[in-house]
Motif scaffolding. Sequence first.
Motif, short mmCIF file in Angstrom:
data_model
loop_
_atom_site.label_atom_id
_atom_site.label_comp_id
_atom_site.label_asym_id
_atom_site.label_seq_id
_atom_site.Cartn_x
_atom_site.Cartn_y
_atom_site.Cartn_z
N HIS A 199 13.96 -9.35 3.73
CA HIS A 199 13.91 -7.81 3.33
C HIS A 199 14.22 -7.10 4.45
O HIS A 199 13.77 -7.54 5.68
CB HIS A 199 12.32 -7.51 2.87
N VAL B 229 14.37 -2.66 5.87
CA VAL B 229 14.33 -1.21 5.35
C VAL B 229 15.03 -0.22 6.59
O VAL B 229 15.04 -0.76 7.65
CB VAL B 229 12.91 -0.72 4.76
N GLU C 123 5.97 4.99 5.61
CA GLU C 123 6.81 4.80 6.46
C GLU C 123 6.26 4.77 8.06
O GLU C 123 7.20 4.03 8.74
CB GLU C 123 7.72 5.96 6.40
N ASN D 119 14.33 -1.55 -1.47
CA ASN D 119 13.27 -1.47 -0.72
C ASN D 119 11.89 -1.71 -1.24
O ASN D 119 11.45 -1.17 -2.40
CB ASN D 119 13.08 -0.01 -0.20
N SER E 43 14.69 5.94 0.52
CA SER E 43 15.68 5.00 1.34
C SER E 43 16.30 3.88 0.59
O SER E 43 15.63 2.99 -0.13
CB SER E 43 15.20 4.65 2.59
#
Length: 386
Positions: free
Chosen positions: A67, A69, A87, A122, A132
């Motif tokens: 993963h 981001v 975030e 995400n 995002s």
Amino acid sequence: SNYGKDIGALKNPVNDAEDMSALLRKKEFKVTTLTNANRRQMKQGIAKFTKQLNEKNAVGLFFYAGHGVEVGGRNFLIPLGASIEGEGDVEFEAVDAGRVMGGMEYAGNNLNMVILDACRNNPFARSFRSASRGLAEMNPPKGSLILYATSPGDVASDGKGRNGLFTQHLLKAMNKPGLTVEKVFKTTAIKVYKATNKKQLPWQSGVMLGDFYFTVNAPNAETVNITQPAENSNQAELMFWESIKNETFPDFFRSYLAQFPKGIYAQLAKIKIQLDGSRVVVESSEPKKQTIARLSIKTSPEQAKIRILNIVPKYQQGMTLKPGRYHIEVRHTGYKYHTVWITLENKDLTYSVVLEEKQQASNITQPRTVPRPQKNDNSGIAMVTV
């Protein structure tokens, strides 16, 4: 792979890392492999890897599957055990991909490759303010290449077999004799694009100075001592165009326009896209000389810390820079940090930033105890992590 119940496990990344490691060892790389690593292990592994790039004639390759981001224009790799509720947690719980770039730039070796199969959906999207998707495009150091599993802002297929779709085709291309690394990346992009019915297009960024072959005894391969050319404001663009000008696949020219929207071959690239990649012969013109301009950044509050993330020199008020895109970060204690890409043209620019105050926390969070990672004595020039 084993992210746990909150994020969910991924099927392919550990297989991808192990198969990439095995192939690189056959290609005479020294390899360090990390699988299911936590944040501290990843940071230690990256530090050890980039330090080894100081060896004579070193060629570095960093491969990551798992993963990832994008937050505020920066890409983060997600380790196991990351506690991300929004975030603001990403910077402190994940690993900034810029750490790899910075280590490579500091090492100053001839050639580096960064391969990121981290463009999946995400897993924290519900708790993020911004919607995002995928990763943001990064600017690699000179003489380096970055290959993404898909275009910036898009997501990639995780794959149904042993390997992810992107890594599956990449491994095959790397093992094909006689292909330069650029050709390996292009072959991978075309295979993935066709296999996904034009939904996923791997993306390449950067320019390599010289030729490199993964296969040791490739026909016509030569040992190349690469030297940095004299500073030329158009050098990266010219070399990129030379590498694609004879292609017949329109997406190569879309890639050129994405990186150089006002480039000296922009009009020709648009024509080749309209003609579906057909060859077009035109008279080439001499590149225009670029001038420099002054960049000033005013902040509120004053005395905030200002950084330009994609260049080496430290920011100074009114510093002169070449026209281009610059990644600005502004920080001040007690305020939320601000990051933005700005475009500097052939005239002076003053950019103003007003920082937003942080809200005072009502509760004090107790520090978490992170288990000490086991010592890993493996070493190598190639690092494969997941």
